[in-house]
Design an enzyme around this catalytic site. Structure first.
Site, PDB file in Angstrom:
ATOM      1  N   ASP A 125     -54.067 -27.849  13.246  1.00 57.83           N
ATOM      2  CA  ASP A 125     -54.259 -26.447  12.867  1.00 57.83           C
ATOM      3  C   ASP A 125     -53.266 -26.130  11.747  1.00 57.83           C
ATOM      4  O   ASP A 125     -52.381 -26.935  11.439  1.00 57.83           O
ATOM      5  CB  ASP A 125     -54.038 -25.534  14.093  1.00 57.83           C
TER       6      ASP A 125
ATOM      7  N   GLN B  42     -61.215 -19.673  21.324  1.00 57.09           N
ATOM      8  CA  GLN B  42     -61.330 -20.846  20.462  1.00 57.09           C
ATOM      9  C   GLN B  42     -61.386 -22.125  21.309  1.00 57.09           C
ATOM     10  O   GLN B  42     -62.266 -22.970  21.150  1.00 57.09           O
ATOM     11  CB  GLN B  42     -60.107 -20.914  19.524  1.00 57.09           C
TER      12      GLN B  42
ATOM     13  N   HIS C 140     -55.024 -18.674  21.929  1.00 51.90           N
ATOM     14  CA  HIS C 140     -56.342 -18.412  21.331  1.00 51.90           C
ATOM     15  C   HIS C 140     -57.403 -18.956  22.302  1.00 51.90           C
ATOM     16  O   HIS C 140     -58.049 -19.971  22.040  1.00 51.90           O
ATOM     17  CB  HIS C 140     -56.402 -19.122  19.977  1.00 51.90           C
TER      18      HIS C 140
ATOM     19  N   CYS D   4     -59.579 -25.592  14.074  1.00 50.69           N
ATOM     20  CA  CYS D   4     -60.229 -24.325  14.412  1.00 50.69           C
ATOM     21  C   CYS D   4     -60.675 -23.554  13.173  1.00 50.69           C
ATOM     22  O   CYS D   4     -61.488 -22.656  13.275  1.00 50.69           O
ATOM     23  CB  CYS D   4     -59.312 -23.480  15.280  1.00 50.69           C
TER      24      CYS D   4
ATOM     25  N   ARG E 182     -57.367  -8.665  18.620  1.00 45.57           N
ATOM     26  CA  ARG E 182     -56.629  -9.704  17.872  1.00 45.57           C
ATOM     27  C   ARG E 182     -55.323  -9.058  17.420  1.00 45.57           C
ATOM     28  O   ARG E 182     -55.331  -8.085  16.673  1.00 45.57           O
ATOM     29  CB  ARG E 182     -57.437 -10.235  16.692  1.00 45.57           C
TER      30      ARG E 182
ATOM     31  N   ARG F 237     -68.342 -21.310  18.812  1.00 41.42           N
ATOM     32  CA  ARG F 237     -67.689 -20.048  19.139  1.00 41.42           C
ATOM     33  C   ARG F 237     -68.739 -19.045  19.611  1.00 41.42           C
ATOM     34  O   ARG F 237     -68.534 -18.299  20.563  1.00 41.42           O
ATOM     35  CB  ARG F 237     -66.962 -19.479  17.905  1.00 41.42           C
TER      36      ARG F 237
HETATM   37  N1   CP Z   1     -60.766 -20.000  14.254  1.00 42.28           N
HETATM   38  C1   CP Z   1     -60.694 -18.669  14.120  1.00 42.28           C
HETATM   39  O1   CP Z   1     -60.317 -17.941  15.023  1.00 42.28           O
HETATM   40  O2   CP Z   1     -61.102 -18.229  12.903  1.00 42.28           O
HETATM   41  P1   CP Z   1     -60.959 -16.733  12.355  1.00 42.28           P
HETATM   42  O3   CP Z   1     -59.498 -16.476  12.116  1.00 42.28           O
HETATM   43  O4   CP Z   1     -61.763 -16.737  11.084  1.00 42.28           O
HETATM   44  O5   CP Z   1     -61.509 -15.786  13.373  1.00 42.28           O
HETATM   45  N1  NVA Z   2     -52.952 -20.678  14.323  1.00 41.96           N
HETATM   46  C1  NVA Z   2     -53.775 -19.898  13.448  1.00 41.96           C
HETATM   47  C2  NVA Z   2     -55.164 -19.824  13.986  1.00 41.96           C
HETATM   48  C3  NVA Z   2     -56.131 -19.091  13.091  1.00 41.96           C
HETATM   49  C4  NVA Z   2     -57.496 -18.992  13.688  1.00 41.96           C
HETATM   50  C5  NVA Z   2     -53.188 -18.512  13.278  1.00 41.96           C
HETATM   51  O1  NVA Z   2     -52.726 -17.923  14.256  1.00 41.96           O
HETATM   52  O2  NVA Z   2     -53.181 -18.002  12.153  1.00 41.96           O
END
Ligand code: CP
Ligand code: NVA
Length: 332
Positions: A244, A152, A149, A284, A122, A312
């Site tokens: 989102d 997701q 992502h 999400c 990540r 997930r």
């Molecule tokens: N939706 C998602 O990826 O959540 P987190 O940031 O908690 O992993």
């Molecule tokens: N768009 C958001 C998704 C979090 C799971 C971010 O990148 O913070």
């Protein structure tokens, strides 16, 4: 029950490795047939878990998680998933390893490949995830970048197919920031023949290169991709309404500008009433009630966000089986 992954994901006769390459960095790189296969496998894994069936084909494998941003769902569902499949996880905070003192990604990736069987990354810039994938000899899975992502959205396809019975021909109305989740949704819907309409203010549109490639894919699956500044147009007659956060991780300094630009795109009861009566609401998570979505909609009867988060786990188990399941398990 124990056994090899082939009992849940049948191996293709012509190939011993994953069909979409060593890594999973974008949905766009996965052939349509493989998305269908992952969905079937995830559904089977979910049923098995519901029935209390133990299935541990990844016994002896180790999955590393290297996160440069916070996470609840992605981290925990991957850690739980690999454990349920018989393997183990190792969480690596980027600030705790020598990477934080300047060791290169190339050297770190080569070392970690000697100790582990897969790595979930990540990070911020998508090019960083690509660099990890280039240097690691083990599968690298994108657990979120600024660009996309994929895990997701693959999981979301499972949720939509469960709720709607199929995917092809459905319309998703996405409102808000054209961010990483929106980009992956565009790639995924084009692959599976769903239409998507994105209501985003000027300057917050999705990635142009992803749009261009997805439009080529959509021409093959008869999907449509629409970008509009009007959120009402985006959700009109939609089967799925998705939003989102307005301030993604790493965008905190743009907070005041974003709150102002995105305010007309809040998913509230009035906007939702433009969608089909049986539309499902997706997010999400984490969500900010009163910002991109009202509490009434997020916690309302059309919301499927809890199942969405649960899925997930099941989809990522299918991904782990696909990417890690084909390798010879150490010590066997
Ligand atoms: N939706 C998602 O990826 O959540 P987190 O940031 O908690 O992993
Ligand atoms: N768009 C958001 C998704 C979090 C799971 C971010 O990148 O913070």
């Amino acid at each position: 029950m124990s056994g090899r992954s082939s009992r849940v994901i049948p191996r293709r006769s012509h190939s011993s490795g994953p069909a979409f390459g060593k890594d999973l960095l974008t949905v766009g790189a996965i052939p349509r047939s493989e998305i269908v296969r992952l969905l079937r496998a995830a559904a089977r894994l979910k049923t098995m878990q519901r029935q209390g069936v133990s299935y541990q084909p990844l016994l002896g494998t180790t999955l590393g998680l290297l996160f440069e941003k916070p996470s609840t769902r992605t981290r925990v569902s991957f850690e739980a998933g690999i454990n349920q499949l018989g393997g183990q996880s190792l969480f690596l905070s980027a600030t705790d390893i020598q990477l934080s003192r300047g060791e290169s990604i190339a050297d770190t990736a080569r070392m970690l490949s000697l100790y582990m069987d897969g790595l979930v990354i990540r990070t911020y810039d998508h090019a960083i995830a690509e660099e990890w994938a280039r240097h690691a000899t083990i599968p690298v899975i994108n657990g979120l970048t600024d660009l996309c992502h994929p895990c997701q959205v693959l999981s979301d396809l499972l949720t939509i197919s469960e709720k709607k019975g199929s995917l092809k021909g459905l319309k998703i109305g996405y409102v808000g920031d054209g961010n990483n989740v929106a980009n992956s949704l565009i790639e995924a819907t084009a692959k599976v023949g769903m239409s998507i309409s994105l209501g985003c203010p000027s300057g917050y549109e999705p990635d142009q290169r992803i749009l261009d490639l997805a439009r080529e894919e959509a021409a093959l699956t008869r999907a449509t991709i629409e970008i509009t500044e009007n959120p009402h147009v985006a959700v009109k007659e939609a089967d799925v309404v998705y939003t989102d956060v307005w301030i993604s991780m790493g965008r905190e300094r743009e907070q005041s500008r974003r709150l102002k630009a995105l305010a007309p795109y809040q998913l509230n009861e009035r906007l939702l009433s433009r969608a089909r009566r049986d539309a499902i609401v997706m997010h999400c998570l984490p969500a900010h009630r009163g910002q991109e979505i009202t509490a009434g909609v997020l916690d309302g009867p059309q919301s499927v966000v809890v199942e969405q988060a649960e899925n997930r786990l099941h989809m990522q188990k299918a991904i782990l089986l696909e990417l890690l399941g084909g390798k010879k398990v150490k010590g066997k």
